[in-house]
Design a protein around this motif. Structure first.
Motif, PDB file in Angstrom:
ATOM      1  N   ILE A 102       0.836  -1.204   0.000  1.00 37.77           N
ATOM      2  CA  ILE A 102       0.000   0.000   0.000  1.00 37.77           C
ATOM      3  C   ILE A 102       0.872   1.256   0.000  1.00 37.77           C
ATOM      4  N   GLY A 106      -0.334   2.538  -3.255  1.00 37.52           N
ATOM      5  CA  GLY A 106      -1.576   3.190  -2.864  1.00 37.52           C
ATOM      6  C   GLY A 106      -2.683   2.194  -2.570  1.00 37.52           C
ATOM      7  N   GLU A 107      -3.573   2.580  -1.688  1.00 31.01           N
ATOM      8  CA  GLU A 107      -4.618   1.660  -1.226  1.00 31.01           C
ATOM      9  C   GLU A 107      -5.593   1.284  -2.334  1.00 31.01           C
ATOM     10  N   ASP A 108      -5.944   2.235  -3.213  1.00 28.13           N
ATOM     11  CA  ASP A 108      -6.901   1.925  -4.281  1.00 28.13           C
ATOM     12  C   ASP A 108      -6.367   0.856  -5.223  1.00 28.13           C
ATOM     13  N   GLN A 109      -5.083   0.956  -5.588  1.00 30.98           N
ATOM     14  CA  GLN A 109      -4.506  -0.034  -6.492  1.00 30.98           C
ATOM     15  C   GLN A 109      -4.418  -1.403  -5.827  1.00 30.98           C
ATOM     16  N   TRP A 111      -6.318  -2.500  -3.412  1.00 32.80           N
ATOM     17  CA  TRP A 111      -7.685  -3.024  -3.344  1.00 32.80           C
ATOM     18  C   TRP A 111      -8.091  -3.628  -4.687  1.00 32.80           C
ATOM     19  N   GLU A 112      -7.748  -3.004  -5.778  1.00 30.37           N
ATOM     20  CA  GLU A 112      -8.090  -3.529  -7.096  1.00 30.37           C
ATOM     21  C   GLU A 112      -7.391  -4.864  -7.342  1.00 30.37           C
ATOM     22  N   TRP A 113      -6.125  -4.980  -6.955  1.00 27.84           N
ATOM     23  CA  TRP A 113      -5.423  -6.259  -7.113  1.00 27.84           C
ATOM     24  C   TRP A 113      -6.053  -7.347  -6.254  1.00 27.84           C
ATOM     25  N   ARG A 115      -9.294  -7.366  -4.974  1.00 28.02           N
ATOM     26  CA  ARG A 115     -10.727  -7.591  -5.131  1.00 28.02           C
ATOM     27  C   ARG A 115     -11.246  -7.380  -6.551  1.00 28.02           C
ATOM     28  N   SER A 119      -8.082  -8.094 -12.505  1.00 25.52           N
ATOM     29  CA  SER A 119      -6.867  -7.314 -12.310  1.00 25.52           C
ATOM     30  C   SER A 119      -5.700  -8.198 -11.876  1.00 25.52           C
TER      31      SER A 119
END
Length: 240
Positions: A102, A106-109, A111-113, A115, A119
């Motif tokens: 993270i 970053g947290e968004d990336q 999270w995408e990996w 969930r 991805s």
């Protein structure tokens, strides 16, 4: 038809440390061993018996399966272990803590990996000593078949091959089947059993350690009933 039961392994050492594990062969914690034993006791108390078990080729699953059938007093059942039931391969993230990843991406990336259905994480280098093609357990498998990083969608495709070739024919013989596996390979199996489930719902499907997911199927492998056995102190690894 008989029962199909899918159980995620007990807590591993890297689950405890919140690290991306994937295909790294990490063992259970003491708590993970107890989770597997509780799963076995719950299955025995529910009166479920098995004719055959399937596992991945990773020790956290193999040991969990041993402990489950030990508690059920049925260690004699045949067991088939196969790499296609391995956990999703986390590529270059393997071994890293979620906090470190993270901090870098970053947290968004992240999270995408974790969930996102399609991805993929950054791939592992083919020359990495941890690459599957460099491990002796996979020496008889064509290197281009072995992953260097997978999305959940990739994992579903990989598991589907084994499902169609090995698991589905056994279920059609009215056998009671135990599959001891990993969080994302369990999600893959759920997707194959429940094809109408959306990509997002599959990616977010809750997979607690050591909680048996019990399916009752008809002769066409359509679901008559799905339930999770009640387990005290059930927990999910936050890394998944």
């Amino acid at each position: 038809m008989g029962n199909l039961v899918i159980v995620r392994h007990g807590e591993s050492q890297w689950n405890q440390q919140n690290r991306f594990t994937g295909w790294t062969d990490i063992d259970l914690t003491d708590n993970g061993q107890q989770q597997a034993r509780r799963a076995g006791r719950a299955l025995a108390e529910a009166g479920i018996r098995f004719d055959l078990a399937f596992t991945s080729v990773l020790k956290r699953v193999i040991r969990s399966q041993w402990l489950i059938v030990d508690e059920m007093d049925c260690m004699y059942i045949p067991v088939i272990s196969h790499w296609r039931l391995n956990e999703r391969h986390y590529g270059a993230l393997t071994g890293r803590s979620r906090a470190d990843v993270i901090a870098e991406f970053g947290e968004d990336q992240v999270w995408e990996w974790r969930r996102g259905y399609a991805s993929r994480p950054p791939l592992m280098d083919r020359q990495d000593a941890r690459a599957p093609a460099r491990e002796s357990r996979y020496r008889d498998i064509a290197p281009d078949v072995l992953p260097l990083g997978e999305s959940l969608e990739d994992t579903v495709a990989r598991v589907q091959v084994f499902w169609q070739e090995a698991i589905e024919p056994v279920l059609r013989q009215d056998k009671n089947v135990l599959i001891c596996t990993h969080g994302n390979s369990q999600r893959a199996l759920v997707r194959l059993l429940e094809p109408r489930m959306s990509d997002a719902d599959v990616a977010r499907f809750d997979v607690p350690n050591g909680v048996p997911l019990v399916y009752r199927l008809d002769r066409d492998l359509r679901i008559l009933d799905r339930r999770s056995l009640p387990i005290a102190e059930a927990t999910s690894s936050s890394i998944l």
